[in-house]
Motif scaffolding. Structure first.
Motif, PDB file in Angstrom:
ATOM      1  N   UNK A 339      55.299  11.216  90.941  1.00 35.63           N
ATOM      2  CA  UNK A 339      53.885  11.544  91.040  1.00 35.63           C
ATOM      3  C   UNK A 339      53.251  11.258  89.683  1.00 35.63           C
ATOM      4  N   UNK A 340      51.964  11.045  89.699  1.00 35.35           N
ATOM      5  CA  UNK A 340      51.273  10.750  88.460  1.00 35.35           C
ATOM      6  C   UNK A 340      49.785  10.637  88.699  1.00 35.35           C
ATOM      7  N   UNK A 341      49.074  10.248  87.668  1.00 42.41           N
ATOM      8  CA  UNK A 341      47.615  10.118  87.728  1.00 42.41           C
ATOM      9  C   UNK A 341      47.224   8.649  87.716  1.00 42.41           C
ATOM     10  N   UNK A 342      46.269   8.301  88.592  1.00 41.71           N
ATOM     11  CA  UNK A 342      45.715   6.952  88.610  1.00 41.71           C
ATOM     12  C   UNK A 342      44.194   7.056  88.680  1.00 41.71           C
ATOM     13  N   UNK A 343      43.536   6.017  88.235  1.00 40.42           N
ATOM     14  CA  UNK A 343      42.078   5.953  88.387  1.00 40.42           C
ATOM     15  C   UNK A 343      41.728   6.097  89.862  1.00 40.42           C
ATOM     16  N   UNK A 344      40.630   6.766  90.159  1.00 42.23           N
ATOM     17  CA  UNK A 344      40.314   7.164  91.525  1.00 42.23           C
ATOM     18  C   UNK A 344      40.239   5.973  92.480  1.00 42.23           C
ATOM     19  N   UNK A 345      39.850   4.801  91.993  1.00 45.36           N
ATOM     20  CA  UNK A 345      39.752   3.645  92.888  1.00 45.36           C
ATOM     21  C   UNK A 345      41.116   3.138  93.332  1.00 45.36           C
ATOM     22  N   UNK A 346      42.188   3.650  92.733  1.00 47.94           N
ATOM     23  CA  UNK A 346      43.546   3.246  93.118  1.00 47.94           C
ATOM     24  C   UNK A 346      44.315   4.391  93.779  1.00 47.94           C
ATOM     25  N   UNK A 347      43.621   5.463  94.155  1.00 46.43           N
ATOM     26  CA  UNK A 347      44.299   6.680  94.600  1.00 46.43           C
ATOM     27  C   UNK A 347      44.516   6.773  96.102  1.00 46.43           C
ATOM     28  N   UNK A 348      44.010   5.838  96.881  1.00 41.85           N
ATOM     29  CA  UNK A 348      44.158   5.924  98.332  1.00 41.85           C
ATOM     30  C   UNK A 348      45.602   5.649  98.751  1.00 41.85           C
ATOM     31  N   UNK A 349      46.153   6.439  99.693  1.00 38.96           N
ATOM     32  CA  UNK A 349      47.497   6.158 100.189  1.00 38.96           C
ATOM     33  C   UNK A 349      47.615   4.726 100.690  1.00 38.96           C
ATOM     34  N   UNK A 350      48.724   4.100 100.372  1.00 40.76           N
ATOM     35  CA  UNK A 350      48.946   2.711 100.748  1.00 40.76           C
ATOM     36  C   UNK A 350      48.613   1.720  99.658  1.00 40.76           C
ATOM     37  N   UNK A 351      47.914   2.171  98.601  1.00 44.30           N
ATOM     38  CA  UNK A 351      47.571   1.280  97.492  1.00 44.30           C
ATOM     39  C   UNK A 351      48.845   0.886  96.737  1.00 44.30           C
ATOM     40  N   UNK A 352      48.949  -0.386  96.422  1.00 44.49           N
ATOM     41  CA  UNK A 352      50.110  -0.868  95.675  1.00 44.49           C
ATOM     42  C   UNK A 352      49.774  -0.903  94.187  1.00 44.49           C
ATOM     43  N   UNK A 353      50.660  -0.324  93.385  1.00 45.29           N
ATOM     44  CA  UNK A 353      50.495  -0.341  91.936  1.00 45.29           C
ATOM     45  C   UNK A 353      51.794  -0.853  91.325  1.00 45.29           C
ATOM     46  N   UNK A 354      51.778  -1.074  90.016  1.00 44.47           N
ATOM     47  CA  UNK A 354      52.946  -1.638  89.348  1.00 44.47           C
ATOM     48  C   UNK A 354      53.281  -0.823  88.100  1.00 44.47           C
ATOM     49  N   UNK A 355      54.559  -0.560  87.935  1.00 47.06           N
ATOM     50  CA  UNK A 355      55.033   0.248  86.814  1.00 47.06           C
ATOM     51  C   UNK A 355      55.751  -0.624  85.811  1.00 47.06           C
ATOM     52  N   UNK A 356      55.465  -0.379  84.554  1.00 49.32           N
ATOM     53  CA  UNK A 356      56.138  -1.098  83.476  1.00 49.32           C
ATOM     54  C   UNK A 356      57.443  -0.380  83.168  1.00 49.32           C
ATOM     55  N   UNK A 357      58.544  -0.990  83.559  1.00 53.69           N
ATOM     56  CA  UNK A 357      59.855  -0.355  83.451  1.00 53.69           C
ATOM     57  C   UNK A 357      60.841  -1.307  82.796  1.00 53.69           C
ATOM     58  N   UNK A 358      61.256  -0.962  81.584  1.00 54.82           N
ATOM     59  CA  UNK A 358      62.236  -1.751  80.827  1.00 54.82           C
ATOM     60  C   UNK A 358      61.865  -3.234  80.770  1.00 54.82           C
ATOM     61  N   UNK A 359      60.597  -3.488  80.473  1.00 49.34           N
ATOM     62  CA  UNK A 359      60.143  -4.858  80.307  1.00 49.34           C
ATOM     63  C   UNK A 359      59.822  -5.585  81.590  1.00 49.34           C
ATOM     64  N   UNK A 360      59.979  -4.920  82.725  1.00 48.91           N
ATOM     65  CA  UNK A 360      59.672  -5.536  84.021  1.00 48.91           C
ATOM     66  C   UNK A 360      58.542  -4.772  84.699  1.00 48.91           C
ATOM     67  N   UNK A 361      57.815  -5.452  85.576  1.00 47.10           N
ATOM     68  CA  UNK A 361      56.767  -4.825  86.365  1.00 47.10           C
ATOM     69  C   UNK A 361      57.303  -4.602  87.783  1.00 47.10           C
ATOM     70  N   UNK A 362      57.511  -3.334  88.133  1.00 48.57           N
ATOM     71  CA  UNK A 362      58.089  -2.991  89.428  1.00 48.57           C
ATOM     72  C   UNK A 362      57.044  -2.317  90.311  1.00 48.57           C
ATOM     73  N   UNK A 363      57.003  -2.688  91.606  1.00 46.56           N
ATOM     74  CA  UNK A 363      55.962  -2.150  92.493  1.00 46.56           C
ATOM     75  C   UNK A 363      56.261  -0.741  92.992  1.00 46.56           C
ATOM     76  N   UNK A 364      55.188  -0.024  93.282  1.00 43.42           N
ATOM     77  CA  UNK A 364      55.258   1.293  93.918  1.00 43.42           C
ATOM     78  C   UNK A 364      54.028   1.443  94.801  1.00 43.42           C
ATOM     79  N   UNK A 365      54.142   2.298  95.809  1.00 43.53           N
ATOM     80  CA  UNK A 365      53.044   2.511  96.745  1.00 43.53           C
ATOM     81  C   UNK A 365      52.551   3.946  96.651  1.00 43.53           C
ATOM     82  N   UNK A 366      51.245   4.109  96.543  1.00 44.17           N
ATOM     83  CA  UNK A 366      50.659   5.444  96.558  1.00 44.17           C
ATOM     84  C   UNK A 366      50.912   6.069  97.927  1.00 44.17           C
ATOM     85  N   UNK A 367      51.393   7.312  97.909  1.00 45.70           N
ATOM     86  CA  UNK A 367      51.799   7.971  99.156  1.00 45.70           C
ATOM     87  C   UNK A 367      51.279   9.398  99.204  1.00 45.70           C
TER      88      UNK A 367
END
Length: 379
Positions: A339-367
């Motif tokens: 869980x975490x905080x995102x700007x409100x325009x990205x907060x709808x369930x189903x929105x795809x975001x990307x996490x910076x993890x060990x030099x890679x960009x990995x996808x996650x879905x708002x749920x």
């Protein structure tokens, strides 16, 4: 660790092979030999017993003798409906500051002639001082030294009812004073795992006996802080100092459900609490960011502090849109959750975001949260 305080069950934890760690000024069990994964799954399927004696327990008594006066006084510190809370019931609450930020979260109960409050261990000294400063003219604020044991899971009622049959009559958020084999116990049907269960406050001298009696039942096992954290994360519950703090408002934290209509704009006792102008304005018009659930793709957990971006290119395509505040592996889902905080325009369930993890960009879905179906007994 030698300077850390110890709960009444400290020796029992050591005798059961617990891995002890410093937490909120106490030496606490992280896990037992079975390990965090098995402890987590046991709680979801049977009954887990947690030592939460490090939490702060406080009694608030009105000097006038009128419980309504204590309730009205507490309403000056929290945006919850305390006056409307029925006897033998409790609610989730939030201490707020003048900017609308959250100083701590708490539970408060109406026990007839007084209120009973449970606050987080790391904040309890500040919380007690806050209560004394805010309520001292009209109430006495009495910190208690008692053991606090949480019994959580679908078989929690079965186990506890063998010792105290009346607990079967309780529903979610009920609080009762109950005699448990001669022990003067205060029992709340609540907890912080997403499961049915109880939190049991007892005299320090009785904590060992009650724990031993419960552990004698085959469905009950001791559970440490590690599984307590993964259980509350799957349940979408906040950890103070991580998911909520003095810089986050109840609306940003998706906790406005805890603010009853009586305290909202147009309500019988609207406002009158610290940060009311900010919080009520956000309830009406929204906030710029929002706490959301996240389901990472793949098997890699996304931990606290991980930055989130709108596009796979990450920083090169724009600034961060938020960050993760809690994350790990969800044993019940057999997958990572966060869980975490995102700007409100990205907060709808189903929105795809990307996490910076060990030099890679990995996808996650708002749920939507919780990630598991709660097991609370509401009827």
């Amino acid at each position: 660790m030698s300077e850390a305080r110890k709960t009444p069950l400290h020796r029992m934890h050591e005798s059961r092979g617990a891995r002890m760690v410093p937490f909120a000024g106490y030496e606490m069990p992280l896990n037992y030999p079975a390990g965090i994964m098995k402890e987590h799954l046991h709680t979801r399927s049977a009954a887990g017993l947690f030592d939460v004696s490090h939490m702060g327990q406080v009694v608030i008594r009105p000097k006038s003798g009128r419980i309504e006066d204590a309730a009205a006084a507490l309403e000056r510190l929290i945006p919850m409906d305390v006056i409307g809370l029925g006897e033998g019931r409790q609610r989730y609450g939030l201490f707020t500051n003048d900017a609308g930020g959250i100083l701590d979260d708490l539970m408060f109960a109406h026990l007839g002639d007084h209120l009973f409050v449970v606050v987080n261990a790391a904040c309890k000294a500040d919380d007690i001082a806050h209560l004394e400063a805010g309520l001292g003219e009209s109430c006495t604020v009495e910190p208690l030294e008692r053991g606090l044991i949480a019994l959580q899971g679908p078989q929690a009622e079965t186990a506890l009812a063998r010792l105290a049959p009346d607990v079967s009559l309780m529903r979610f958020m009920d609080v009762r004073e109950i005699d448990i084999k001669g022990i003067d116990a205060l029992v709340a049907r609540s907890g912080y795992t997403g499961e049915d269960g109880f939190e049991i406050s007892v005299p320090v001298s009785a904590a060992h006996d009650l724990t031993d009696w419960l552990l004698a039942f085959p469905e009950v096992e001791m559970i440490g802080l590690g599984a307590r954290d993964s259980l509350r994360l799957e349940a979408g519950l906040c950890l103070y100092g991580h998911d909520i703090d003095a810089t986050t408002t109840p609306v940003e934290a998706a906790l406005e459900w805890a603010i009853q209509p009586a305290r909202r704009s147009g309500g019988a006792r609207a406002g009158g609490f610290p940060g009311a102008e900010v919080i009520l304005q956000q309830i009406a018009g929204g906030a710029e960011r929002r706490r959301v659930g996240l389901l990472p793709e793949g098997r890699a957990p996304m931990r606290e502090g991980t930055e989130l971006f709108a596009a796979e290119d990450g920083p090169s395509d724009g600034p961060s849109i938020g960050r993760i505040t809690s994350g790990g592996f969800g044993p019940s889902l057999n997958a990572p959750v966060a869980m975490g905080y995102v700007a409100i325009e990205h907060a709808a369930p189903g929105t795809r975001v990307f996490a910076s993890l060990r030099g890679k960009m990995l996808p996650a879905t708002v749920a939507k949260m919780p990630f598991i179906r709660p097991g609370y007994k509401r009827r």
